[in-house]
Design an enzyme around this catalytic site. Structure first.
Site, PDB file in Angstrom:
ATOM      1  CG  ASP A  10       3.775 -18.293 -39.651  1.00 27.37           C
ATOM      2  OD1 ASP A  10       3.889 -17.308 -39.066  1.00 27.37           O
ATOM      3  OD2 ASP A  10       2.185 -18.823 -39.147  1.00 27.37           O
ATOM      4  NE  ARG A  45       5.223  -8.316 -35.908  1.00 21.25           N
ATOM      5  CZ  ARG A  45       3.720  -8.497 -35.321  1.00 21.25           C
ATOM      6  NH1 ARG A  45       2.479  -8.564 -35.620  1.00 21.25           N
ATOM      7  NH2 ARG A  45       3.396  -9.661 -34.373  1.00 21.25           N
ATOM      8  NE  ARG A  82       4.705  -5.486 -42.417  1.00 21.96           N
ATOM      9  CZ  ARG A  82       3.930  -5.041 -41.258  1.00 21.96           C
ATOM     10  NH1 ARG A  82       3.645  -6.121 -40.793  1.00 21.96           N
ATOM     11  NH2 ARG A  82       3.773  -4.313 -41.336  1.00 21.96           N
TER      12      ARG A  82
HETATM   13  O1  1CP Z   1       2.775  -8.625 -39.632  1.00 22.01           O
HETATM   14  C1  1CP Z   1       4.174  -9.235 -39.885  1.00 22.01           C
HETATM   15  O2  1CP Z   1       5.123  -8.532 -40.399  1.00 22.01           O
HETATM   16  C2  1CP Z   1       4.118 -11.000 -39.875  1.00 22.01           C
HETATM   17  C3  1CP Z   1       4.380 -11.129 -37.930  1.00 22.01           C
HETATM   18  C4  1CP Z   1       4.635 -12.200 -38.050  1.00 22.01           C
HETATM   19  C5  1CP Z   1       6.174 -12.385 -38.396  1.00 22.01           C
HETATM   20  C6  1CP Z   1       7.260 -12.145 -38.322  1.00 22.01           C
HETATM   21  C7  1CP Z   1       4.045 -13.840 -37.896  1.00 22.01           C
HETATM   22  C8  1CP Z   1       2.616 -13.399 -38.207  1.00 22.01           C
HETATM   23  N1  1CP Z   1       4.501 -14.641 -38.373  1.00 22.01           N
HETATM   24  C9  1CP Z   1       6.320 -13.890 -38.469  1.00 22.01           C
HETATM   25  C10 1CP Z   1       7.224 -15.179 -38.433  1.00 22.01           C
HETATM   26  C11 1CP Z   1       7.469 -15.985 -37.694  1.00 22.01           C
HETATM   27  N2  1CP Z   1       6.748 -16.967 -37.087  1.00 22.01           N
HETATM   28  C12 1CP Z   1       8.888 -16.652 -38.129  1.00 22.01           C
HETATM   29  C13 1CP Z   1      10.162 -16.692 -38.890  1.00 22.01           C
HETATM   30  C14 1CP Z   1      10.901 -15.128 -38.055  1.00 22.01           C
HETATM   31  C15 1CP Z   1      12.020 -15.896 -36.997  1.00 22.01           C
HETATM   32  O3  1CP Z   1      11.843 -16.365 -36.375  1.00 22.01           O
HETATM   33  O4  1CP Z   1      13.223 -15.004 -37.527  1.00 22.01           O
HETATM   34  C16 1CP Z   1       8.612 -18.130 -36.800  1.00 22.01           C
HETATM   35  C17 1CP Z   1       9.431 -18.990 -36.288  1.00 22.01           C
HETATM   36  C18 1CP Z   1       7.212 -17.968 -36.718  1.00 22.01           C
HETATM   37  C19 1CP Z   1       6.405 -19.168 -35.871  1.00 22.01           C
HETATM   38  C20 1CP Z   1       5.103 -18.356 -35.229  1.00 22.01           C
HETATM   39  N3  1CP Z   1       3.982 -18.314 -35.581  1.00 22.01           N
HETATM   40  C21 1CP Z   1       5.061 -19.192 -33.604  1.00 22.01           C
HETATM   41  C22 1CP Z   1       5.399 -19.868 -33.225  1.00 22.01           C
HETATM   42  C23 1CP Z   1       6.504 -19.188 -32.182  1.00 22.01           C
HETATM   43  C24 1CP Z   1       5.864 -18.312 -31.616  1.00 22.01           C
HETATM   44  O5  1CP Z   1       6.815 -17.347 -31.317  1.00 22.01           O
HETATM   45  O6  1CP Z   1       5.545 -19.016 -29.941  1.00 22.01           O
HETATM   46  C25 1CP Z   1       3.280 -18.916 -33.410  1.00 22.01           C
HETATM   47  C26 1CP Z   1       2.702 -19.214 -32.262  1.00 22.01           C
HETATM   48  C27 1CP Z   1       2.848 -18.504 -34.879  1.00 22.01           C
HETATM   49  C28 1CP Z   1       1.770 -17.592 -35.254  1.00 22.01           C
HETATM   50  C29 1CP Z   1       1.868 -16.626 -35.857  1.00 22.01           C
HETATM   51  N4  1CP Z   1       2.629 -16.130 -36.826  1.00 22.01           N
HETATM   52  C30 1CP Z   1       2.241 -14.571 -37.214  1.00 22.01           C
HETATM   53  C31 1CP Z   1       1.653 -14.091 -34.925  1.00 22.01           C
HETATM   54  C32 1CP Z   1       1.483 -13.133 -35.194  1.00 22.01           C
HETATM   55  C33 1CP Z   1       1.507 -15.190 -34.844  1.00 22.01           C
HETATM   56  C34 1CP Z   1       1.684 -14.972 -33.340  1.00 22.01           C
HETATM   57  C35 1CP Z   1      -0.501 -15.389 -33.009  1.00 22.01           C
HETATM   58  C36 1CP Z   1      -0.833 -15.406 -32.006  1.00 22.01           C
HETATM   59  O7  1CP Z   1      -0.125 -15.308 -30.738  1.00 22.01           O
HETATM   60  O8  1CP Z   1      -1.914 -16.761 -31.626  1.00 22.01           O
END
Ligand code: 1CP
Length: 367
Positions: free
Chosen positions: A78, A32, A41
């Site tokens: 994700d 984002r 997106r």
């Molecule tokens: O609004 C949007 O566009 C969605 C935001 C978003 C994005 C860009 C989410 C929702 N997921 C992702 C992509 C993502 N998630 C990637 C690929 C992007 C990259 O690394 O370039 C990866 C590796 C993840 C992994 C992920 N998803 C984790 C583990 C890593 C971490 O940051 O701890 C976790 C916990 C998630 C869950 C998740 N998905 C999305 C959100 C906002 C969350 C976190 C929610 C929370 O804090 O509990």
């Protein structure tokens, strides 16, 4: 089948082979904070449509590589696609993060839960192959999954959590139910990661974002044990090349020795762990990835360079370090700033690689 790799310093550092400069990538590097991501997106409609369409997933994976001199790409997807494939119904509510239509709260819920197969996540496998071709050998492609514990937190809580009361309640009052859930997840994740490797992922990372909310003994039983089960089932060599595995437990700095003993090639560190201390503790067994505070990117160029220099100095001479943030990049970061960080890593780390030292003892003997 795939184009030849031109920049392999990320894979080399993970395997502790000599490199010219420290490789760098950023967790959540596609996302984002990038206006072009927000544009994609909007075109796709929503976040899940980006993940489920390989052309879109490929487009956003490559966006940060167009802007910065990164040494690795990470699959755009994700961690929650796995529980989605198990039938939980993932959706996103604006401003509220991920949610599930169905939650897991009882022995009967766990019993009824199917194990996911890589073939249930065909769209991810397709995205991996598409991205690998599109990268054209520029840098390696990282595949990933959540750890069983971290996935279970979302499945039991029904979304993000601050106190983890449902899953911790289950852990203390119905441990067998939680073990059964974690076992199904470990089997699913193993097949999922092996599927990504066969589809073209050149390294994999296990994100244990919430392992650090556990006490030491509970971490060993409910998170690390299932990551070990995955480690034991992963493909570690494919098409004649090693597939390095990175294990990242956020807030897991106390348990590095236990993590290293499960056999990953590298451990990811968040910024609360001291890099020099981590290297002294486990640097002979694993490479280290990390660990600058992502909030450094709210500061200017001078501060970013100073903080990069401190992390590089913390690791010291020789190979075995992949530079990264200690956790994902924040959505409010100015996209100009990561460039300062990435360029500083490449420039300031060169002197640390001019001579290759086997270990810190060797370093002590050198003038
Ligand atoms: O609004 C949007 O566009 C969605 C935001 C978003 C994005 C860009 C989410 C929702 N997921 C992702 C992509 C993502 N998630 C990637 C690929 C992007 C990259 O690394 O370039 C990866 C590796 C993840 C992994 C992920 N998803 C984790 C583990 C890593 C971490 O940051 O701890 C976790 C916990 C998630 C869950 C998740 N998905 C999305 C959100 C906002 C969350 C976190 C929610 C929370 O804090 O509990």
């Amino acid at each position: 089948m795939f184009p030849e790799l031109k920049n392999d310093r990320f894979l080399r550092a993970l395997l502790k082979q000599p490199v010219d400069t420290t490789p760098v990538w950023m967790m959540r590097q596609a996302g984002r904070y990038l206006p072009e991501y927000r544009q994609s997106r909007a075109t796709a409609g929503d976040f899940l449509s980006l993940c489920k369409n390989d052309a879109f997933a490929c487009e956003v994976t490559l966006q940060p590589l167009e802007r910065y001199d990164l040494d690795a790409a990470i699959l755009f997807s994700d961690i929650l696609t796995v529980p989605d494939a198990m039938g939980l119904g993932l959706y996103f509510e604006t401003g509220e993060g991920p949610k599930f239509k169905h939650v897991i709260r009882s022995a009967a819920d766990v019993e009824a839960l199917p194990i996911a197969k890589a073939s249930d996540l065909d769209y991810v496998m397709k995205a991996v192959t598409t991205i690998r071709h599109a990268l054209n050998g520029r840098v390696p492609l990282i595949g990933f999954s959540g750890s069983p514990w971290t996935l279970a937190t979302y499945m039991v809580e029904g979304g993000s959590s601050k106190d983890f009361r449902h899953i911790k309640g289950m852990m203390y009052s119905q441990p067998d139910v939680l073990h059964a859930l974690l076992n199904k997840l470990a089997i699913s994740v193993t097949d999922y990661l092996n599927g990504q490797i066969k589809a073209g992922a050149q390294a994999v990372q296990i994100f244990d974002t919430w392992g650090g909310v556990l006490s030491g003994p509970m971490y060993q039983q409910f998170s690390l044990m299932y990551m070990r089960q995955i480690m034991d089932g992963l493909i570690r060599e494919h098409e004649g090349r090693k597939i390095p595995v990175i294990m990242f437990t956020k807030n897991g700095g106390q348990w590095l020795e236990n993590m290293a003993a499960t056999g990953p090639d590298a451990l990811g560190l968040d910024w609360t762990t001291d890099m020099a201390e981590a290297r002294a503790r486990v640097g002979d067994k694993v490479a280290l990835q990390g660990n600058i505070d992502p909030c450094v990117l709210y500061a200017g160029k001078d501060v970013i360079e100073r903080e990069v220099a401190a992390v590089l100095e913390g690791f010291g001479h020789g190979t075995g370090h992949v530079f990264n943030l200690g956790h994902g990049i924040h959505q409010f970061v100015d996209p100009e700033r990561p460039k300062y960080l990435i360029d500083a890593v490449h420039e300031l780390s060169r002197p640390y690689h001019e001579t290759q030292y086997d270990d810190l003892d060797a370093l002590n003997g050198v003038e």
